[in-house]
Structure formats: structure tokens, C-alpha cells
Design a protein around this motif. Structure first.
Motif, PDB file in Angstrom:
ATOM      1  N   PRO A 142       0.807  -1.230   0.000  1.00 21.22           N
ATOM      2  CA  PRO A 142       0.000   0.000   0.000  1.00 21.22           C
ATOM      3  C   PRO A 142       0.834   1.271   0.000  1.00 21.22           C
ATOM      4  O   PRO A 142       0.414   2.293  -0.536  1.00 21.22           O
ATOM      5  CB  PRO A 142      -0.831  -0.137   1.285  1.00 21.22           C
ATOM      6  CG  PRO A 142      -0.975  -1.615   1.464  1.00 21.22           C
ATOM      7  CD  PRO A 142       0.349  -2.184   1.030  1.00 21.22           C
ATOM      8  N   GLU A 143       2.034   1.220   0.592  1.00 18.61           N
ATOM      9  CA  GLU A 143       2.852   2.430   0.641  1.00 18.61           C
ATOM     10  C   GLU A 143       3.370   2.846  -0.739  1.00 18.61           C
ATOM     11  O   GLU A 143       3.852   3.964  -0.917  1.00 18.61           O
ATOM     12  CB  GLU A 143       4.042   2.253   1.590  1.00 18.61           C
ATOM     13  CG  GLU A 143       4.925   1.058   1.292  1.00 18.61           C
ATOM     14  CD  GLU A 143       4.578  -0.148   2.153  1.00 18.61           C
ATOM     15  OE1 GLU A 143       5.502  -0.883   2.528  1.00 18.61           O
ATOM     16  OE2 GLU A 143       3.379  -0.349   2.429  1.00 18.61           O
ATOM     17  N   TYR A 144       3.279   1.931  -1.705  1.00 23.33           N
ATOM     18  CA  TYR A 144       3.676   2.271  -3.064  1.00 23.33           C
ATOM     19  C   TYR A 144       2.550   2.953  -3.841  1.00 23.33           C
ATOM     20  O   TYR A 144       2.722   3.319  -5.002  1.00 23.33           O
ATOM     21  CB  TYR A 144       4.104   1.011  -3.828  1.00 23.33           C
ATOM     22  CG  TYR A 144       5.391   0.394  -3.321  1.00 23.33           C
ATOM     23  CD1 TYR A 144       6.369   1.160  -2.704  1.00 23.33           C
ATOM     24  CD2 TYR A 144       5.616  -0.973  -3.463  1.00 23.33           C
ATOM     25  CE1 TYR A 144       7.545   0.587  -2.240  1.00 23.33           C
ATOM     26  CE2 TYR A 144       6.792  -1.552  -2.997  1.00 23.33           C
ATOM     27  CZ  TYR A 144       7.754  -0.767  -2.390  1.00 23.33           C
ATOM     28  OH  TYR A 144       8.925  -1.335  -1.932  1.00 23.33           O
ATOM     29  N   GLY A 145       1.387   3.073  -3.233  1.00 20.40           N
ATOM     30  CA  GLY A 145       0.271   3.732  -3.908  1.00 20.40           C
ATOM     31  C   GLY A 145      -0.924   2.813  -4.066  1.00 20.40           C
ATOM     32  O   GLY A 145      -1.105   1.854  -3.311  1.00 20.40           O
ATOM     33  N   SER A 146      -1.738   3.092  -5.060  1.00 17.46           N
ATOM     34  CA  SER A 146      -2.968   2.359  -5.302  1.00 17.46           C
ATOM     35  C   SER A 146      -2.706   0.863  -5.504  1.00 17.46           C
ATOM     36  O   SER A 146      -1.861   0.469  -6.315  1.00 17.46           O
ATOM     37  CB  SER A 146      -3.674   2.925  -6.544  1.00 17.46           C
ATOM     38  OG  SER A 146      -4.705   2.073  -6.978  1.00 17.46           O
ATOM     39  N   VAL A 147      -3.445   0.036  -4.768  1.00 18.82           N
ATOM     40  CA  VAL A 147      -3.356  -1.411  -4.932  1.00 18.82           C
ATOM     41  C   VAL A 147      -3.782  -1.811  -6.335  1.00 18.82           C
ATOM     42  O   VAL A 147      -3.179  -2.682  -6.973  1.00 18.82           O
ATOM     43  CB  VAL A 147      -4.233  -2.129  -3.879  1.00 18.82           C
ATOM     44  CG1 VAL A 147      -4.314  -3.634  -4.165  1.00 18.82           C
ATOM     45  CG2 VAL A 147      -3.688  -1.891  -2.481  1.00 18.82           C
ATOM     46  N   LEU A 148      -4.812  -1.158  -6.842  1.00 17.12           N
ATOM     47  CA  LEU A 148      -5.301  -1.456  -8.184  1.00 17.12           C
ATOM     48  C   LEU A 148      -4.234  -1.155  -9.229  1.00 17.12           C
ATOM     49  O   LEU A 148      -3.992  -1.954 -10.141  1.00 17.12           O
ATOM     50  CB  LEU A 148      -6.570  -0.643  -8.474  1.00 17.12           C
ATOM     51  CG  LEU A 148      -7.228  -0.881  -9.840  1.00 17.12           C
ATOM     52  CD1 LEU A 148      -7.671  -2.328  -9.984  1.00 17.12           C
ATOM     53  CD2 LEU A 148      -8.421   0.063 -10.013  1.00 17.12           C
ATOM     54  N   THR A 149      -3.584   0.003  -9.112  1.00 19.60           N
ATOM     55  CA  THR A 149      -2.538   0.377 -10.061  1.00 19.60           C
ATOM     56  C   THR A 149      -1.380  -0.608 -10.029  1.00 19.60           C
ATOM     57  O   THR A 149      -0.852  -1.017 -11.070  1.00 19.60           O
ATOM     58  CB  THR A 149      -2.011   1.793  -9.756  1.00 19.60           C
ATOM     59  OG1 THR A 149      -3.085   2.729  -9.856  1.00 19.60           O
ATOM     60  CG2 THR A 149      -0.906   2.182 -10.732  1.00 19.60           C
ATOM     61  N   GLN A 150      -0.979  -1.004  -8.825  1.00 23.48           N
ATOM     62  CA  GLN A 150       0.103  -1.976  -8.700  1.00 23.48           C
ATOM     63  C   GLN A 150      -0.274  -3.317  -9.318  1.00 23.48           C
ATOM     64  O   GLN A 150       0.550  -3.968  -9.976  1.00 23.48           O
ATOM     65  CB  GLN A 150       0.459  -2.159  -7.221  1.00 23.48           C
ATOM     66  CG  GLN A 150       1.072  -0.944  -6.566  1.00 23.48           C
ATOM     67  CD  GLN A 150       1.365  -1.182  -5.103  1.00 23.48           C
ATOM     68  OE1 GLN A 150       2.162  -2.060  -4.754  1.00 23.48           O
ATOM     69  NE2 GLN A 150       0.720  -0.430  -4.220  1.00 23.48           N
ATOM     70  N   SER A 151      -1.517  -3.729  -9.113  1.00 21.12           N
ATOM     71  CA  SER A 151      -1.984  -4.995  -9.691  1.00 21.12           C
ATOM     72  C   SER A 151      -1.919  -4.950 -11.211  1.00 21.12           C
ATOM     73  O   SER A 151      -1.470  -5.909 -11.853  1.00 21.12           O
ATOM     74  CB  SER A 151      -3.421  -5.279  -9.248  1.00 21.12           C
ATOM     75  OG  SER A 151      -3.500  -5.457  -7.851  1.00 21.12           O
TER      76      SER A 151
END
Length: 211
Positions: A142-151
Motif C-alpha cells: 500500500p505504501e507504493y500507492g494504489s493497490v489497483l494500479t500496482q496490480s
């Protein structure tokens, strides 16, 4: 946005997985051998669209779970560890390589049907969804940003690698099939190597701190 080292590690895991013979690879080789390279490429696009379907569903699912259910990450993490270890066990236990039994006598199908069959071969394989659910959470933070974007980032990397490897398999299907059949020791090495990588990923996931 995910850091480069994380993406590279995931890319390595994706590469090893796509190199492991499975339903998609067997179907693509069968189509390429029976109906030619063009049919294999069309089938490949269907398979890739199947990957995209699973990625979209899993990405939105992970996002909803992580934000809606307390301790959801820990639950997915434990399930993921178990599934990765199960895959490692299956990789070692498997005594044969279905790649060698690719059907060279499939009837000729239309381009639309080739695409549809490739798509359904992937979409109707529940192991793909479970695999994404097992692998994605250990690279998402989560600290890297949006979970959706990372996925979606992980999904794009996996699709690019899968397309590249499977495209080469389609182009050189006949030669690769003959080479593998003449080098059975490679199949044994591949199974143990894959099992080692999957076990390593499971250990990495186990020691990753909960978010």
C-alpha cells in the motif's frame, strides 16, 4: 508505482511460470503443429485476452478485499503460501510432460473459433485466478500507492512476458517439441527448478511483514 527491483523479481517469477508446460502451452503447440503458425498466433491472442480477464478480475478483487476486510492481506498471504508450496509439490511429483503429447491432428478451425478456444482455454482454468491471487499480494505494498494500479502493473509485466515466450513457442513449435522429446533430462531439471523457485517465493511471502 512499484520499484524496479520488485518488478524485475516478479518478471523472473512470471518467466519461470510461463516456461512451465501447461494447458495454454499444450494448446498453442497443438494448434501450431496441426494448422500452422497463423493459427497458433491467433490462438495466442485469445490466450492473452484470457490473461487480461483474470488480471482485471483479480485486481479489482484484491482492491476490494484489502480495503473492506480487516486482516485480509494476512489471510490471502497464508493461502498464497500454501498454494505456492502445493504447486512446488505438484511440479516435482509430475512424472510426465504433457507438452510431448500435443495433439497434431486437430481439425482446422476458423480464425474466430481459434481465438475463442484460446480465450476459453485460459478463462475457464481456475488455477490462473488462484495463481494471481497467490502471487500478486507478495509484491503489492500500500505504501507504493494504489493497490489497483500496482496490480495492473504486475499484470502488464506478466502479459508481456507470457506473450513473448508463447509467441516464440508458436513460431518454433515443431522444433521445440522435437528438442524436448529428445532431451528428457531437461524436463526433470525444469520441474525441480520450478519447484525451487515456487518454494523460494513461498518463503519470501512468509517472511514479508503484514501491511
Amino acid at each position: 508505482m512499484l520499484p524496479t527491483d520488485t518488478l524485475l523479481l516478479f518478471a523472473l517469477a512470471a518467466l519461470i511460470m510461463v516456461m512451465s508446460p501447461g494447458p495454454n502451452m499444450v494448446y498453442l503447440i497443438s494448434r501450431s503443429l496441426s494448422q500452422g503458425k497463423e493459427a497458433g498466433v491467433i490462438s495466442l491472442f485469445g490466450v492473452i485476452c484470457g490473461f487480461l480477464f483474470h488480471i482485471v478480475m483479480v485486481s479489482f478483487g484484491l482492491t476490494a478485499i484489502f480495503f473492506a476486510i480487516p486482516y485480509a492481506y494476512l489471510t490471502v498471504k497464508v493461502l498464497g503460501i500454501g498454494y505456492l508450496l502445493f504447486l512446488a509439490y505438484k511440479a516435482v511429483k509430475s512424472g510426465k510432460n504433457d507438452l510431448f503429447s500435443a495433439d497434431r491432428t486437430l481439425k482446422n478451425d476458423s480464425k474466430i473459433r481459434l481465438f475463442h478456444v484460446g480465450f476459453l482455454t485460459n478463462v475457464l482454468n481456475p488455477k490462473m485466478a488462484v495463481f494471481y491471487l497467490s502471487l500478486f499480494p507478495q509484491f503489492i505494498k500500500p505504501e507504493y500507492g494504489s493497490v489497483l494500479t500496482q496490480s495492473f502493473q504486475l499484470g502488464v509485466v506478466q502479459v508481456l512476458i507470457s506473450f513473448s515466450v508463447n509467441f516464440l513457442i508458436v513460431i518454433f513449435a515443431a522444433r521445440m517439441s522435437v528438442w524436448f522429446s529428445r532431451n528428457p533430462s531437461w524436463a526433470k531439471f525444469q520441474r525441480w527448478f520450478m519447484a525451487s523457485v515456487l518454494t523460494g517465493l513461498a518463503v519470501k511471502m512468509a517472511f514479508t511483514k503484514a501491511r
